[in-house]
Design a protein around this motif. Structure first.
Motif, PDB file in Angstrom:
ATOM      1  N   GLU A 173       0.833  -1.206   0.000  1.00 30.33           N
ATOM      2  CA  GLU A 173       0.000   0.000   0.000  1.00 30.33           C
ATOM      3  C   GLU A 173       0.867   1.255   0.000  1.00 30.33           C
ATOM      4  OE1 GLU A 173      -2.573  -0.239   3.329  1.00 30.33           O
ATOM      5  OE2 GLU A 173      -3.954  -1.712   2.389  1.00 30.33           O
ATOM      6  N   LEU A 181       2.256   1.569  -3.405  1.00 35.55           N
ATOM      7  CA  LEU A 181       1.220   2.073  -4.305  1.00 35.55           C
ATOM      8  C   LEU A 181       0.974   3.558  -4.066  1.00 35.55           C
ATOM      9  CD1 LEU A 181      -0.917   1.418  -6.441  1.00 35.55           C
ATOM     10  CD2 LEU A 181      -2.488   0.813  -4.601  1.00 35.55           C
ATOM     11  N   ARG A 182       0.917   3.928  -2.774  1.00 34.20           N
ATOM     12  CA  ARG A 182       0.737   5.358  -2.479  1.00 34.20           C
ATOM     13  C   ARG A 182       1.937   6.165  -2.970  1.00 34.20           C
ATOM     14  NH1 ARG A 182      -1.266   3.330   2.500  1.00 34.20           N
ATOM     15  NH2 ARG A 182       0.745   3.727   3.500  1.00 34.20           N
ATOM     16  N   SER A 183       3.135   5.578  -2.828  1.00 29.90           N
ATOM     17  CA  SER A 183       4.335   6.287  -3.303  1.00 29.90           C
ATOM     18  C   SER A 183       4.281   6.468  -4.819  1.00 29.90           C
ATOM     19  CB  SER A 183       5.591   5.507  -2.901  1.00 29.90           C
ATOM     20  OG  SER A 183       5.680   5.394  -1.502  1.00 29.90           O
ATOM     21  N   GLU A 184       3.861   5.375  -5.522  1.00 32.59           N
ATOM     22  CA  GLU A 184       3.743   5.501  -6.973  1.00 32.59           C
ATOM     23  C   GLU A 184       2.690   6.539  -7.341  1.00 32.59           C
ATOM     24  OE1 GLU A 184       2.885   1.608  -8.299  1.00 32.59           O
ATOM     25  OE2 GLU A 184       4.941   0.841  -8.072  1.00 32.59           O
ATOM     26  N   GLN A 185       1.560   6.479  -6.646  1.00 36.27           N
ATOM     27  CA  GLN A 185       0.527   7.484  -6.915  1.00 36.27           C
ATOM     28  C   GLN A 185       1.048   8.881  -6.595  1.00 36.27           C
ATOM     29  OE1 GLN A 185      -2.817   6.262  -4.587  1.00 36.27           O
ATOM     30  NE2 GLN A 185      -3.355   4.535  -5.956  1.00 36.27           N
ATOM     31  N   THR A 186       1.772   8.964  -5.472  1.00 36.39           N
ATOM     32  CA  THR A 186       2.335  10.270  -5.109  1.00 36.39           C
ATOM     33  C   THR A 186       3.354  10.726  -6.135  1.00 36.39           C
ATOM     34  OG1 THR A 186       2.036   9.684  -2.776  1.00 36.39           O
ATOM     35  CG2 THR A 186       3.482  11.535  -3.267  1.00 36.39           C
ATOM     36  N   ASP A 206       3.395   9.871  -9.297  1.00 36.25           N
ATOM     37  CA  ASP A 206       2.645  10.307 -10.483  1.00 36.25           C
ATOM     38  C   ASP A 206       2.055  11.686 -10.266  1.00 36.25           C
ATOM     39  OD1 ASP A 206       3.266   7.909 -11.639  1.00 36.25           O
ATOM     40  OD2 ASP A 206       1.361   6.940 -11.088  1.00 36.25           O
ATOM     41  N   LEU A 207       1.480  11.883  -9.074  1.00 32.12           N
ATOM     42  CA  LEU A 207       0.913  13.207  -8.793  1.00 32.12           C
ATOM     43  C   LEU A 207       1.990  14.279  -8.789  1.00 32.12           C
ATOM     44  CD1 LEU A 207      -1.613  12.307  -5.929  1.00 32.12           C
ATOM     45  CD2 LEU A 207      -2.142  12.945  -8.293  1.00 32.12           C
ATOM     46  N   GLU A 257       2.961  14.916 -12.282  1.00 29.39           N
ATOM     47  CA  GLU A 257       1.930  15.732 -12.923  1.00 29.39           C
ATOM     48  C   GLU A 257       1.985  17.170 -12.414  1.00 29.39           C
ATOM     49  OE1 GLU A 257      -2.945  15.650 -13.545  1.00 29.39           O
ATOM     50  OE2 GLU A 257      -1.901  14.070 -12.426  1.00 29.39           O
TER      51      GLU A 257
END
Length: 555
Positions: free
Chosen positions: A340, A343-348, A350-351, A354
């Motif tokens: 998790e 995943l949060r790190s990857e999402q972070t 990506d964010l 961006e």
């Protein structure tokens, strides 16, 4: 099949049973149970309100057994050992004694204090359920069990559970070792009377005979050990106990019936024989049984130790397994949390990427806007400089126009004064003309009345009418011309003033257009809008007053 109470049913229709003696039936039961220590037991039956034991040498049906079918006999312990641990060799013997003593304690035939009852009950639970296992023996599992005498409160159940958690092996033997120390253990009570007719109780047990008060079955008044009794006999209802010491008085008492004396004598003989037997060397059979029992106990001890080690190893393995499972669950939780977090790190990431792209675009846009702002600032500066120059020129022009207007106003005032003066002169001239005309009329009228037939050269010299008349006409024409010139100049002045006013308005418009927008306040904007709409303070006041009146009427 319950071993607490063995019921033997005898059917008279079977010829083999009809011929059996008491010993034949008793041996059959012992063989069925695998019991070798037969000397402690017997077959009991009830005659009215008295208990009796089946005689071994007589046939069963020749005795006073109940005649109804089926005939019910109870296989019970008839004699009790002095030391259960030393005398009871077989496990089946221990188990039968355990069941009988436990039943007597629960039915309060043997008095047992509450604390001893709880301890004995804990051994009884261990004998029935085995070692304590918290996973199996949940709280309340003893609720339906009959473990304590009825006079003992149920509040002892909690202590019973705690004691059960710590009970040892061989629970039944431990139970008997505690029970054999109770005052009423192994005692058979009979109601008797002494020579004086006093009611007493006679107690028969493995140690001897005891005399009790009827209301106290715990503490005997006197006792006769078996090794101090020389002879026991009865005659009809009278029972005689002769001590070994001849100096001691013979004790005699009466029982309620002859059958009771027979039973007392039977119990005395059996207990006395066992008492003497315990003090002799064991027979070969008993020695073999004890050797086998020792070997069996040793084997059981080894087996118990092996089982204990296996239990410990199993518990350790279970603890290790539980620890590994707990660790596995912990690792799974940590892996899940790490996934998790990843995943949060990857999402972070990506964010952030961006946001970085957006920030880069915004930076470019801000740079572009900064460049545009810089260009606009330069243009504004140039425009401001140009506007300042133009404003300065316009102010100068306005100043010149104001000076010109001032001069024009002065000129207009001066011309107005001249016009007023001319008007005044014209008025005076008109007044002079009126007086002259009046005077002329007077002179004319006088001449006509005086000499209407006289020639013209005979008139008086001061009456030169033609010259005066011409002179008057000249003055009148000049005044008209002068008046026309004044009116013309006035018109020209008004036209010039109007043209000058238009120039001033244009100059003001140009000045207003050159004002910087950033210096305008919100009030300036509102004022300009009101000015463009043609509204004023009074018109707004009238509108507000009208709206207020309408609002009041509506309310």
């Amino acid at each position: 099949q319950s071993l607490q109470m063995l019921q033997v049913s005898i059917f008279c229709a079977e010829m083999i049973i009809v011929k059996w003696k008491g010993k034949d039936l008793f041996d059959r039961v012992c063989r069925t149970l695998g019991l070798r220590e037969t000397w402690f037991f017997g077959l009991r039956y009830n005659i009215k309100d008295t208990a009796a034991w089946l005689k071994m040498e007589k046939r069963v049906l020749d005795q006073e057994v109940p005649k109804e079918e089926p005939i019910t006999l109870h296989f019970l312990a008839k004699f009790y050992p002095e030391n259960a641990e030393e005398e009871l060799v077989q496990d089946i013997t221990q188990h039968l004694f355990f069941l009988q003593v436990k039943r007597k304690i629960l039915e309060e035939e043997i008095h047992c204090p509450p604390e001893a009852s709880v301890l004995l009950a804990s051994y009884a639970v261990h004998a029935k359920y085995g070692d304590y296992d918290p996973n199996v023996h949940k709280p309340g599992f003893l609720a339906e069990e009959e473990l304590l005498p009825k006079r003992v409160s149920d509040t002892w159940i909690y202590l019973l559970t705690r004691l059960y958690c710590h009970t040892l092996d061989e629970a039944e033997m431990e139970y008997l070792k505690i029970a054999q120390d109770l005052d009423m253990y192994g005692v058979n009570y009979f109601l008797i009377r002494n020579k004086k007719g006093t009611d007493l109780l006679l107690g028969v047990d493995a140690l001897g005979l005891h005399i009790y008060e009827p209301d106290n079955r715990l503490t005997p008044k006197c006792s006769f050990p078996w090794n101090e009794i020389r002879n026991i006999s009865y005659s009809d209802k009278e029972f005689t106990i002769k001590p070994l010491d001849k100096k001691t008085n013979v004790f005699k008492f009466n029982s309620s019936r002859l059958r009771v004396n027979k039973l007392i004598l039977q119990l005395c003989i059996g207990n006395h024989d066992l008492f003497m037997r315990r003090r002799r060397v064991d027979s070969l059979e008993v020695q073999q049984m004890k050797a086998q029992a020792r070997e069996e106990r040793a084997r059981k001890q080894v087996e118990r130790q092996r089982l204990q080690r296996e239990k410990q190893l199993r518990e350790e393995a279970e603890r290790a397994r539980d620890e590994l499972e707990r660790r596995l669950i912990q690792l799974q939780d940590e892996a899940h949390m790490a996934n998790e977090a990843l995943l949060r790190s990857e999402q972070t990431a990506d964010l952030l990427a961006e946001k970085a792209q957006i920030a880069e675009e915004e930076a470019k846009l801000l740079a572009q806007k900064a460049a545009e702002a810089e260009t606009e600032m330069q243009r504004i500066k140039v425009t401001a400089i140009r506007g300042q120059e133009e404003r300065r020129l316009m102010e100068q022009k306005m100043l010149e126009a104001e000076m010109l207007a001032l001069k024009m106003a002065e000129e207009s005032e001066r011309r107005a004064k001249e016009a007023d003066q001319l008007k005044q002169d014209l008025q005076e001239a008109k007044e002079s003309e009126r007086r002259a005309k009046h005077k002329l009329l007077e002179i004319t009228s006088r001449a006509l009345y005086t000499s209407p037939g006289l020639p013209s050269d005979s008139m008086p010299p001061d009456l030169s009418f033609s010259r005066e008349n011409l002179s008057f006409d000249f003055k009148d024409t000049d005044m008209k011309r002068l008046s026309m010139e004044i009116e013309k100049e006035k018109v020209e002045y008004m036209e010039k003033s109007k043209h000058l006013q238009e120039q001033l308005n244009e100059l003001k418009t140009e000045i207003e257009s050159l004002k910087l927008k950033e210096r305008e306040t919100p009030l300036d904007i509102i004022h300009n809008q009101n000015t463009e709409q043609g509204t004023s303070k009074h018109s707004n006041f009238k509108k507000v007053s009208t709206s207020s009146v309408a609002c009041i009427v509506d309310t």
